[in-house]
Enzyme design. Structure first.
Site, PDB file in Angstrom:
ATOM      1  N   ASP A   1      -4.721  -1.803   7.897  1.00 33.25           N
ATOM      2  CA  ASP A   1      -6.082  -1.362   8.182  1.00 33.25           C
ATOM      3  C   ASP A   1      -6.702  -2.193   9.303  1.00 33.25           C
ATOM      4  OD1 ASP A   1      -8.366   0.109   7.887  1.00 33.25           O
ATOM      5  OD2 ASP A   1      -9.044  -0.868   6.056  1.00 33.25           O
ATOM      6  N   GLY A   2      -7.663  -1.591  10.005  1.00 37.67           N
ATOM      7  CA  GLY A   2      -8.456  -2.347  10.978  1.00 37.67           C
ATOM      8  C   GLY A   2      -8.112  -2.106  12.433  1.00 37.67           C
TER       9      GLY A   2
ATOM     10  N   HIS B   1      -4.372   1.519  17.508  1.00 35.37           N
ATOM     11  CA  HIS B   1      -3.167   2.059  16.865  1.00 35.37           C
ATOM     12  C   HIS B   1      -1.913   1.683  17.657  1.00 35.37           C
ATOM     13  CE1 HIS B   1      -5.702   4.061  14.085  1.00 35.37           C
ATOM     14  NE2 HIS B   1      -6.129   4.995  14.904  1.00 35.37           N
TER      15      HIS B   1
ATOM     16  N   THR C   1      -2.934  11.564   3.520  1.00 42.23           N
ATOM     17  CA  THR C   1      -3.267  12.999   3.491  1.00 42.23           C
ATOM     18  C   THR C   1      -4.743  13.206   3.845  1.00 42.23           C
ATOM     19  OG1 THR C   1      -3.471  12.719   1.096  1.00 42.23           O
ATOM     20  CG2 THR C   1      -1.482  13.794   1.882  1.00 42.23           C
ATOM     21  N   GLU C   2      -5.534  12.138   3.764  1.00 43.12           N
ATOM     22  CA  GLU C   2      -6.968  12.234   4.110  1.00 43.12           C
ATOM     23  C   GLU C   2      -7.210  11.980   5.606  1.00 43.12           C
ATOM     24  OE1 GLU C   2      -5.878  10.398   1.309  1.00 43.12           O
ATOM     25  OE2 GLU C   2      -6.370  12.176   0.120  1.00 43.12           O
TER      26      GLU C   2
ATOM     27  N   TRP D   1      -6.171  13.462   8.146  1.00 45.18           N
ATOM     28  CA  TRP D   1      -6.332  14.672   8.977  1.00 45.18           C
ATOM     29  C   TRP D   1      -7.797  14.917   9.302  1.00 45.18           C
ATOM     30  CZ3 TRP D   1      -1.898  16.300  10.889  1.00 45.18           C
ATOM     31  CH2 TRP D   1      -0.726  16.165  10.146  1.00 45.18           C
TER      32      TRP D   1
ATOM     33  N   LEU E   1      17.634  -3.850   5.092  1.00 42.82           N
ATOM     34  CA  LEU E   1      16.231  -3.518   4.793  1.00 42.82           C
ATOM     35  C   LEU E   1      15.980  -2.006   4.880  1.00 42.82           C
ATOM     36  CD1 LEU E   1      13.142  -4.522   4.609  1.00 42.82           C
ATOM     37  CD2 LEU E   1      13.155  -4.314   7.104  1.00 42.82           C
TER      38      LEU E   1
ATOM     39  N   ARG F   1      -3.157  -5.796   2.086  1.00 47.77           N
ATOM     40  CA  ARG F   1      -4.096  -4.940   2.830  1.00 47.77           C
ATOM     41  C   ARG F   1      -4.834  -5.798   3.836  1.00 47.77           C
ATOM     42  NH1 ARG F   1      -7.601   0.311   1.410  1.00 47.77           N
ATOM     43  NH2 ARG F   1      -8.529   0.500   3.461  1.00 47.77           N
TER      44      ARG F   1
ATOM     45  N   ARG G   1      -9.714  -2.097  -1.489  1.00 50.51           N
ATOM     46  CA  ARG G   1      -9.456  -0.856  -2.227  1.00 50.51           C
ATOM     47  C   ARG G   1      -8.049  -0.343  -1.919  1.00 50.51           C
ATOM     48  NH1 ARG G   1     -13.837   0.565   1.269  1.00 50.51           N
ATOM     49  NH2 ARG G   1     -13.012   1.342   3.235  1.00 50.51           N
TER      50      ARG G   1
HETATM   51  C1  FPP Z   1      -5.996   2.226   9.645  1.00 51.48           C
HETATM   52  O1  FPP Z   1      -6.857   1.629  10.573  1.00 51.48           O
HETATM   53  C2  FPP Z   1      -4.754   2.584  10.307  1.00 51.48           C
HETATM   54  C3  FPP Z   1      -4.240   3.830  10.370  1.00 51.48           C
HETATM   55  C4  FPP Z   1      -4.868   4.996   9.739  1.00 51.48           C
HETATM   56  C5  FPP Z   1      -3.021   4.098  11.127  1.00 51.48           C
HETATM   57  C6  FPP Z   1      -1.937   3.083  10.971  1.00 51.48           C
HETATM   58  C7  FPP Z   1      -0.971   3.247  12.037  1.00 51.48           C
HETATM   59  C8  FPP Z   1      -0.400   2.229  12.709  1.00 51.48           C
HETATM   60  C9  FPP Z   1      -0.584   0.817  12.384  1.00 51.48           C
HETATM   61  C10 FPP Z   1       0.508   2.536  13.830  1.00 51.48           C
HETATM   62  C11 FPP Z   1       1.949   2.399  13.480  1.00 51.48           C
HETATM   63  C12 FPP Z   1       2.552   3.661  13.122  1.00 51.48           C
HETATM   64  C13 FPP Z   1       3.874   3.935  13.266  1.00 51.48           C
HETATM   65  C14 FPP Z   1       4.382   5.221  12.791  1.00 51.48           C
HETATM   66  C15 FPP Z   1       4.817   2.995  13.856  1.00 51.48           C
HETATM   67  P1  FPP Z   1      -8.246   2.333  10.916  1.00 51.48           P
HETATM   68  O2  FPP Z   1      -8.023   3.214  12.086  1.00 51.48           O
HETATM   69  O3  FPP Z   1      -8.764   3.042   9.704  1.00 51.48           O
HETATM   70  O4  FPP Z   1      -9.111   1.110  11.284  1.00 51.48           O
HETATM   71  P2  FPP Z   1     -10.692   0.938  11.038  1.00 51.48           P
HETATM   72  O5  FPP Z   1     -10.904   0.954   9.541  1.00 51.48           O
HETATM   73  O6  FPP Z   1     -10.991  -0.380  11.642  1.00 51.48           O
HETATM   74  O7  FPP Z   1     -11.380   2.084  11.724  1.00 51.48           O
END
Ligand code: FPP
Length: 252
Positions: free
Chosen positions: A32-33, A49, A78-79, A81, A143, A200, A206
């Site tokens: 996250d983040g 990302h 799934t959320e 999207w 792994l 996390r 959460r």
């Molecule tokens: C949550 O951060 C992150 C995601 C929903 C995407 C996670 C994807 C990656 C780490 C890229 C790697 C993927 C692959 C397939 C190699 P957020 O966007 O919700 O962050 P925020 O809460 O700060 O907005």
């Protein structure tokens, strides 16, 4: 280059871990983040990302180096999207770039790719990349790098329950015969075992619909660090903290 980097990491990692304490067999991460990391730098969310993808590569190396069996990463729920189309499109292209650039190294390091989630709803290019990576690494025995992609925990449990009930019906049995083991066999993570440790990042406390069944007895580790900043030291800190937890599984 990868081998060399890998070996250096391995030495550093092993020197800092307590050898007589257990290494978690299965580590799951809610990455996250990314968005907040980008915002702090006045960058678009997708830049977070993209940076997050590079961290996935590094963390895979660390996990492999310390002998973890399964690394499960929550890449898309799934959320997710519900996010703006541009961001969803970018997140669906990331696996293509990731596997194109990383699979040769994964093969060299004997890492097997697995994906759990509703694959049928992925765009064609994502699906093709995922299936190719799984096929190309199917012979690897080290792994398991397991991506949760288009994954949702509640929906997984419902799907597994339906499948388990169908199996019982085929065998002429009733719902009374449903067991934890049978339901478990029909989960998307079947065969991978439950995570020992859940990490996390980015300060949220959460589960966000992640592995609700499988995390029943896992140790949780939360860090304020945003995923794109998640470093070797952060990873080691989580493992060291795990090594110092006392797991009782409901016993004494
Ligand atoms: C949550 O951060 C992150 C995601 C929903 C995407 C996670 C994807 C990656 C780490 C890229 C790697 C993927 C692959 C397939 C190699 P957020 O966007 O919700 O962050 P925020 O809460 O700060 O907005």
């Amino acid at each position: 280059m990868f081998k060399k980097l890998f070996r250096q990491d391995e030495n550093i990692l092993n020197s800092e871990l307590a050898e007589d304490l257990p290494i978690p067999r299965h580590v799951a991460i809610i990455m996250d983040g990314n968005g907040r990391w980008a915002k702090k730098r006045f960058l678009p969310r997708i830049a977070g990302h993209k940076e997050g993808m590079d961290v996935v590569k590094r963390v895979t190396r660390y996990a492999n180096a310390i002998g973890i069996d399964v690394l499960t990463l929550y890449a898309f729920s799934t959320e997710n999207w519900k996010r703006p189309t541009d961001e969803v499109d970018f997140l669906m292209k990331l696996p293509v770039e990731f596997f194109d650039s990383f699979v040769p190294e994964l093969i060299e390091e004997n890492v097997r790719v697995n994906v759990m989630g509703y694959r049928e709803n992925l765009p064609d290019h994502t699906m093709r990349a995922v299936e190719k990576a799984i096929a190309d690494t199917a012979h690897c025995t080290g792994l398991t790098l397991n991506f949760a992609l288009n994954y949702g925990g509640r929906s997984e449990i419902i799907t597994a329950a339906k499948e388990a009930m169908k199996e019982l019906a085929r065998e002429g049995k009733s719902s009374e015969d449903l067991t934890e083991e049978l339901l478990n066999d029909h989960l998307m993570s079947s065969g991978l075992g439950d995570p020992d440790l859940l990490i996390r990042t980015s300060g949220e406390l959460r589960l966000s619909n992640f592995m609700l069944w499988q995390l029943a007895y896992s140790e949780f580790y939360f860090t304020e660090t945003h995923w794109p900043d998640f470093s070797k030291e952060d990873f080691l800190q989580a493992i060291i903290e795990y090594q110092n937890r006392s797991r009782r599984f409901g016993g004494l």
